[in-house]
Design a protein around this motif. Structure first.
Motif, PDB file in Angstrom:
ATOM      1  N   LEU A 123       0.828  -1.197   0.000  1.00  0.00           N
ATOM      2  CA  LEU A 123       0.000   0.000   0.000  1.00  0.00           C
ATOM      3  C   LEU A 123       0.868   1.254   0.000  1.00  0.00           C
ATOM      4  N   SER A 124       1.994   1.218   0.680  1.00  0.00           N
ATOM      5  CA  SER A 124       2.924   2.350   0.626  1.00  0.00           C
ATOM      6  C   SER A 124       3.428   2.560  -0.794  1.00  0.00           C
ATOM      7  N   GLN A 125       3.759   1.471  -1.475  1.00  0.00           N
ATOM      8  CA  GLN A 125       4.248   1.580  -2.851  1.00  0.00           C
ATOM      9  C   GLN A 125       3.160   2.119  -3.778  1.00  0.00           C
ATOM     10  N   ALA A 160       3.916  -2.240  -6.884  1.00  0.00           N
ATOM     11  CA  ALA A 160       2.913  -2.520  -5.859  1.00  0.00           C
ATOM     12  C   ALA A 160       2.020  -3.695  -6.238  1.00  0.00           C
ATOM     13  N   SER A 161       1.929  -3.996  -7.533  1.00  0.00           N
ATOM     14  CA  SER A 161       1.015  -5.033  -8.028  1.00  0.00           C
ATOM     15  C   SER A 161       1.682  -6.390  -8.192  1.00  0.00           C
ATOM     16  N   GLU A 162       2.916  -6.556  -7.756  1.00  0.00           N
ATOM     17  CA  GLU A 162       3.601  -7.816  -8.048  1.00  0.00           C
ATOM     18  C   GLU A 162       2.996  -9.009  -7.318  1.00  0.00           C
ATOM     19  N   ARG A 163       2.167  -8.779  -6.305  1.00  0.00           N
ATOM     20  CA  ARG A 163       1.450  -9.897  -5.670  1.00  0.00           C
ATOM     21  C   ARG A 163       0.052 -10.072  -6.276  1.00  0.00           C
ATOM     22  N   HIS A 164      -0.258  -9.302  -7.278  1.00  0.00           N
ATOM     23  CA  HIS A 164      -1.510  -9.448  -8.036  1.00  0.00           C
ATOM     24  C   HIS A 164      -2.760  -9.181  -7.212  1.00  0.00           C
ATOM     25  N   TYR A 165      -2.704  -8.243  -6.254  1.00  0.00           N
ATOM     26  CA  TYR A 165      -3.912  -7.847  -5.562  1.00  0.00           C
ATOM     27  C   TYR A 165      -4.848  -7.205  -6.584  1.00  0.00           C
ATOM     28  N   PRO A 166      -6.082  -7.660  -6.692  1.00  0.00           N
ATOM     29  CA  PRO A 166      -6.957  -7.170  -7.761  1.00  0.00           C
ATOM     30  C   PRO A 166      -7.126  -5.656  -7.804  1.00  0.00           C
ATOM     31  N   THR A 167      -7.328  -5.023  -6.655  1.00  0.00           N
ATOM     32  CA  THR A 167      -7.504  -3.568  -6.633  1.00  0.00           C
ATOM     33  C   THR A 167      -6.258  -2.870  -7.155  1.00  0.00           C
ATOM     34  N   PHE A 168      -5.102  -3.375  -6.782  1.00  0.00           N
ATOM     35  CA  PHE A 168      -3.856  -2.759  -7.200  1.00  0.00           C
ATOM     36  C   PHE A 168      -3.638  -2.945  -8.699  1.00  0.00           C
ATOM     37  N   VAL A 169      -3.970  -4.143  -9.195  1.00  0.00           N
ATOM     38  CA  VAL A 169      -3.805  -4.421 -10.622  1.00  0.00           C
ATOM     39  C   VAL A 169      -4.689  -3.495 -11.456  1.00  0.00           C
TER      40      VAL A 169
END
Length: 271
Positions: free
Chosen positions: A91-93, A120-129
């Motif tokens: 979330l910081s990223q 920030a999206s490298e873990r594939h969190y849907p909201t972040f993607v």
């Protein structure tokens, strides 16, 4: 009353209307007002202000960054978000990426926004993607190339391959009761433990990570599971793979994601 961390910052901090096209750079970045604070969000910010972050430098950076961001203290927000980002706080990223996208404390720069949001999206969190794709898909070919170059540089310090072991060590040190500064790294930031003269406020909103409570400063200790690296990272991931409401978290299946295989931004990446 309890609040779950992912319930707030993203909607107010990442307005989809601001990410449909790359804005032009502005001369006075500080002129952009802070995101609007709703009563619900104010409750979370207050809880962050009273939460214990002992042994959790990722949360320390995230919480301090959020409080400063919404107060309009952008230079401090960026400093603390980078601290959290160094300890694998996604979330910081993402928040740094949004600061670049919206021109808060920095000149608007969609290339840097894309690089940070891809990291920030490298873990594939849907909201972040979804936030990443809204920004990165709008870049020209030259901008996408520049974003990949920036991403490679950022990954050497903030990517999970480097940052997660750093965070793991912080958790293990906390389990052993080790304190002190981080060798070889000084952001001018120190976490300060409560002293006997402090009067902790043990009433009010608590924050939860993956169903486990983050104690308020001076009001108890962390669930041991949140000092175990495997359990802690699982709890952080659970924050972003769920449907969030006040007081509860219902986990849902993560949707299929169609991100570039390499995880790097590309002007033609599917959404």
């Amino acid at each position: 009353m309890c609040l779950l961390l992912p319930a707030t910052a993203i909607p107010a901090h990442a307005d989809p209307a601001d990410t449909t096209s790359p804005p032009a750079p502005i001369a006075h970045a500080g002129s952009v007002p802070p995101p609007r604070v709703t009563p619900k969000l104010q409750g979370v910010l207050d809880a962050m202000d009273h939460a214990s972050t002992w042994g959790h430098p990722d949360l320390f950076g995230q919480f301090a960054g959020m409080r400063n961001l919404f107060a309009g203290n952008y230079a401090k927000a960026l400093k603390y978000f980078k601290y959290g980002a160094r300890y694998a706080d996604k979330l910081s990223q993402l928040s740094i990426g949004m600061m670049y996208m919206n021109g808060r404390g920095v000149a608007r720069d969609p290339v840097m926004a894309c690089a940070w949001m891809t990291l920030a999206s490298e873990r594939h969190y849907p909201t972040f993607v979804r936030a990443r794709d809204a920004v990165c898909n709008s870049l020209s070919g030259a901008q996408a190339d520049a974003a990949r170059t920036q991403l490679e540089a950022l990954s050497r310090t903030y990517g999970d391959a480097i940052a997660k072991p750093r965070m793991k060590q912080a958790l293990l040190d906390a389990r052993r009761g080790v304190t002190g500064s981080h060798t070889g790294f000084d952001f001018g930031i120190r976490t300060v433990a409560a002293t006997p003269l402090d009067r902790p406020n043990c009433n009010g909103i608590s924050l939860f990570l993956g169903g486990m409570e983050v104690p308020r400063e001076g009001c108890g200790t962390y669930d041991p599971a949140l000092l175990d690296p495997r359990n802690y990272f699982a709890a952080r991931d659970a924050q972003w793979y769920g449907t969030v409401t006040i007081g509860t978290l219902q986990k849902t299946s993560a949707p299929a994601l169609h991100a570039p295989a390499s995880g790097t931004p590309h002007a033609d990446s599917s959404r």
